[in-house]
Design a protein around this motif. Sequence first.
Motif, PDB file in Angstrom:
ATOM      1  N   VAL A   1      41.529  -2.526   6.658  1.00 24.72           N
ATOM      2  CA  VAL A   1      40.133  -2.462   5.716  1.00 24.72           C
ATOM      3  C   VAL A   1      39.607  -4.368   5.798  1.00 24.72           C
ATOM      4  CG1 VAL A   1      38.941  -2.765   3.161  1.00 24.72           C
ATOM      5  CG2 VAL A   1      41.233  -1.872   3.770  1.00 24.72           C
ATOM      6  N   ARG A   2      38.540  -3.819   6.272  1.00 28.74           N
ATOM      7  CA  ARG A   2      37.138  -4.983   6.633  1.00 28.74           C
ATOM      8  C   ARG A   2      35.903  -4.801   5.865  1.00 28.74           C
ATOM      9  NH1 ARG A   2      37.665  -6.106  13.711  1.00 28.74           N
ATOM     10  NH2 ARG A   2      40.167  -5.575  13.674  1.00 28.74           N
ATOM     11  N   THR A   3      35.121  -5.521   5.942  1.00 28.54           N
ATOM     12  CA  THR A   3      33.646  -6.092   5.145  1.00 28.54           C
ATOM     13  C   THR A   3      33.201  -7.090   6.185  1.00 28.54           C
ATOM     14  OG1 THR A   3      34.894  -8.297   3.651  1.00 28.54           O
ATOM     15  CG2 THR A   3      34.572  -5.482   2.880  1.00 28.54           C
ATOM     16  N   GLY A   4      31.710  -6.900   6.197  1.00 29.13           N
ATOM     17  CA  GLY A   4      30.623  -7.530   6.726  1.00 29.13           C
ATOM     18  C   GLY A   4      29.566  -7.274   6.707  1.00 29.13           C
ATOM     19  N   GLY A   5      28.567  -8.870   7.316  1.00 32.67           N
ATOM     20  CA  GLY A   5      27.410  -7.876   6.483  1.00 32.67           C
ATOM     21  C   GLY A   5      26.602  -8.578   7.456  1.00 32.67           C
ATOM     22  N   THR A   6      25.093  -7.968   8.206  1.00 37.58           N
ATOM     23  CA  THR A   6      24.241  -8.301   9.267  1.00 37.58           C
ATOM     24  C   THR A   6      22.787  -8.786   8.478  1.00 37.58           C
ATOM     25  OG1 THR A   6      23.050  -5.748   9.375  1.00 37.58           O
ATOM     26  CG2 THR A   6      25.350  -5.966  10.979  1.00 37.58           C
ATOM     27  N   ASP A   7      21.804  -8.961   9.405  1.00 34.19           N
ATOM     28  CA  ASP A   7      20.469  -8.702   8.225  1.00 34.19           C
ATOM     29  C   ASP A   7      20.229  -7.428   7.648  1.00 34.19           C
ATOM     30  OD1 ASP A   7      20.526 -11.266   9.648  1.00 34.19           O
ATOM     31  OD2 ASP A   7      18.922 -10.929  11.182  1.00 34.19           O
ATOM     32  N   HIS A   8      20.240  -6.622   7.650  1.00 36.53           N
ATOM     33  CA  HIS A   8      19.988  -5.039   7.575  1.00 36.53           C
ATOM     34  C   HIS A   8      20.706  -5.569   6.003  1.00 36.53           C
ATOM     35  CE1 HIS A   8      18.174  -4.305  11.217  1.00 36.53           C
ATOM     36  NE2 HIS A   8      19.037  -4.309  12.018  1.00 36.53           N
ATOM     37  N   GLY A   9      21.696  -6.021   5.831  1.00 33.23           N
ATOM     38  CA  GLY A   9      23.025  -5.256   4.468  1.00 33.23           C
ATOM     39  C   GLY A   9      24.610  -5.461   5.216  1.00 33.23           C
ATOM     40  N   ALA A  10      25.076  -5.228   3.803  1.00 34.53           N
ATOM     41  CA  ALA A  10      26.283  -5.169   4.059  1.00 34.53           C
ATOM     42  C   ALA A  10      27.202  -3.539   4.572  1.00 34.53           C
ATOM     43  CB  ALA A  10      27.332  -6.102   2.757  1.00 34.53           C
TER      44      ALA A  10
ATOM     45  N   VAL B   1      33.088   4.380   8.229  1.00 32.88           N
ATOM     46  CA  VAL B   1      31.914   3.186   8.099  1.00 32.88           C
ATOM     47  C   VAL B   1      31.457   3.308   6.935  1.00 32.88           C
ATOM     48  CG1 VAL B   1      31.123   1.369   8.978  1.00 32.88           C
ATOM     49  CG2 VAL B   1      32.072   2.160  11.040  1.00 32.88           C
ATOM     50  N   ASP B   2      31.675   2.253   6.488  1.00 32.72           N
ATOM     51  CA  ASP B   2      29.395   2.587   5.025  1.00 32.72           C
ATOM     52  C   ASP B   2      29.029   1.609   4.542  1.00 32.72           C
ATOM     53  OD1 ASP B   2      28.256   4.217   3.716  1.00 32.72           O
ATOM     54  OD2 ASP B   2      29.601   5.758   2.914  1.00 32.72           O
ATOM     55  N   GLY B   3      28.193   1.660   3.955  1.00 27.17           N
ATOM     56  CA  GLY B   3      27.649   0.863   3.516  1.00 27.17           C
ATOM     57  C   GLY B   3      26.024   0.962   3.974  1.00 27.17           C
ATOM     58  N   ASP B   4      25.200  -0.228   4.062  1.00 30.70           N
ATOM     59  CA  ASP B   4      23.188  -0.542   4.369  1.00 30.70           C
ATOM     60  C   ASP B   4      23.585   1.131   5.811  1.00 30.70           C
ATOM     61  OD1 ASP B   4      21.194  -0.391   6.082  1.00 30.70           O
ATOM     62  OD2 ASP B   4      20.512  -1.565   3.574  1.00 30.70           O
ATOM     63  N   PRO B   5      22.843   1.958   5.711  1.00 29.99           N
ATOM     64  CA  PRO B   5      22.416   2.531   7.210  1.00 29.99           C
ATOM     65  C   PRO B   5      22.757   1.890   7.814  1.00 29.99           C
ATOM     66  CG  PRO B   5      21.880   3.673   5.433  1.00 29.99           C
ATOM     67  CD  PRO B   5      21.982   2.742   4.583  1.00 29.99           C
ATOM     68  N   ALA B   6      21.669   0.717   8.269  1.00 31.98           N
ATOM     69  CA  ALA B   6      20.971  -0.118   9.518  1.00 31.98           C
ATOM     70  C   ALA B   6      22.632  -1.629   9.455  1.00 31.98           C
ATOM     71  CB  ALA B   6      19.716  -0.880   8.741  1.00 31.98           C
ATOM     72  N   ALA B   7      22.514  -1.090   8.593  1.00 31.94           N
ATOM     73  CA  ALA B   7      24.172  -2.504   9.087  1.00 31.94           C
ATOM     74  C   ALA B   7      25.338  -1.665   9.481  1.00 31.94           C
ATOM     75  CB  ALA B   7      24.589  -2.895   7.138  1.00 31.94           C
ATOM     76  N   VAL B   8      25.257  -0.061   9.336  1.00 28.25           N
ATOM     77  CA  VAL B   8      26.594   0.024   9.669  1.00 28.25           C
ATOM     78  C   VAL B   8      25.698   0.310  11.002  1.00 28.25           C
ATOM     79  CG1 VAL B   8      27.719   2.348  10.365  1.00 28.25           C
ATOM     80  CG2 VAL B   8      27.228   1.328   7.838  1.00 28.25           C
ATOM     81  N   ALA B   9      24.539   0.989  11.747  1.00 28.75           N
ATOM     82  CA  ALA B   9      24.258   1.330  12.660  1.00 28.75           C
ATOM     83  C   ALA B   9      23.674   0.344  13.998  1.00 28.75           C
ATOM     84  CB  ALA B   9      22.762   1.474  12.868  1.00 28.75           C
ATOM     85  N   ALA B  10      24.315  -0.998  13.120  1.00 30.36           N
ATOM     86  CA  ALA B  10      23.985  -2.137  13.870  1.00 30.36           C
ATOM     87  C   ALA B  10      25.884  -3.205  15.063  1.00 30.36           C
ATOM     88  CB  ALA B  10      23.421  -3.085  13.377  1.00 30.36           C
ATOM     89  N   VAL B  11      27.015  -2.343  13.690  1.00 29.97           N
ATOM     90  CA  VAL B  11      27.853  -2.925  14.365  1.00 29.97           C
ATOM     91  C   VAL B  11      28.938  -1.798  14.587  1.00 29.97           C
ATOM     92  CG1 VAL B  11      28.019  -4.585  12.189  1.00 29.97           C
ATOM     93  CG2 VAL B  11      28.572  -2.816  11.554  1.00 29.97           C
TER      94      VAL B  11
END
Length: 254
Positions: free
Chosen positions: A35-44, A63-73
């Motif tokens: 299990v991993r977590t993280g964030g970008t400028d777009h969210g978690a 992978v789930d969370g803020d769509p823009a954050a998921v798209a980035a990582v």
Amino acid sequence: MPGRVVGRSWVDAVRASGGDAFVRWHVPASAVREVRTGGTDHGAWWAVVVGPMSYWDTGALLVDGDPAAVAAVAGSLRAATGAPDLTVPAAAAALAGGAVGLGLEPGRTFGWAWRHTTRPLPAAPWEERVAWDPPVDDVARLLDEASPHAFVRPGSPWVRRWAGLRGDDGTLLACGAVTEHAPGVPHLAAIATHPAARGRGLGGALTAGMTRSLLGRHAAVSLALWASNDAARRTYARIGFADGHDYVGGPPAG
């Protein structure tokens, strides 16, 4: 490596996902690998690496969370974990530019939706004809006509039970299977209606009847459908399976 490892158990996955319904009611504890977590400028974002589960025999990175954050990582995260498949929200896939942006092989990605309910569905016409345990030969004949490429068929080891709905002459007109991913949470599969009987609400009646019976003993019931199946999407929304996730998944390019 992107993000940080926060655990390797199902409990860790539930916590990291904020109690996400798909994780709680579809991912078996035995399948969680990391299990991993993280964030970008777009969210978690959060991610769960799962091993083989029921008729998913390859494992995947969810992978789930803020769509823009998921798209980035998503692409780099899949590479870091080595998962053979990647599953992300459809909204994130769109932001990433589809298969290529996610690092997946074009032409081999697929869209699907997961739905669940915790409450009995409104009564449906024909529901009184739903019965458990039709002869498996009848089920096989119906699937040959209505859904020849169904993943689940009589004899599949993950099927717990079949249900069916018959017409006035006794012909099996609709069928569905109860399978299980997370222990104790029924997942409906292979819901099919004979081509000659479509448009009469039989698939919805079968689903409603099965769900009503199962919720007497279980906290939730789930099902899945291909993203392109608009008729099924409308049916399940109408009878009460309106909440859930829309996903895109597939293998890595190359």
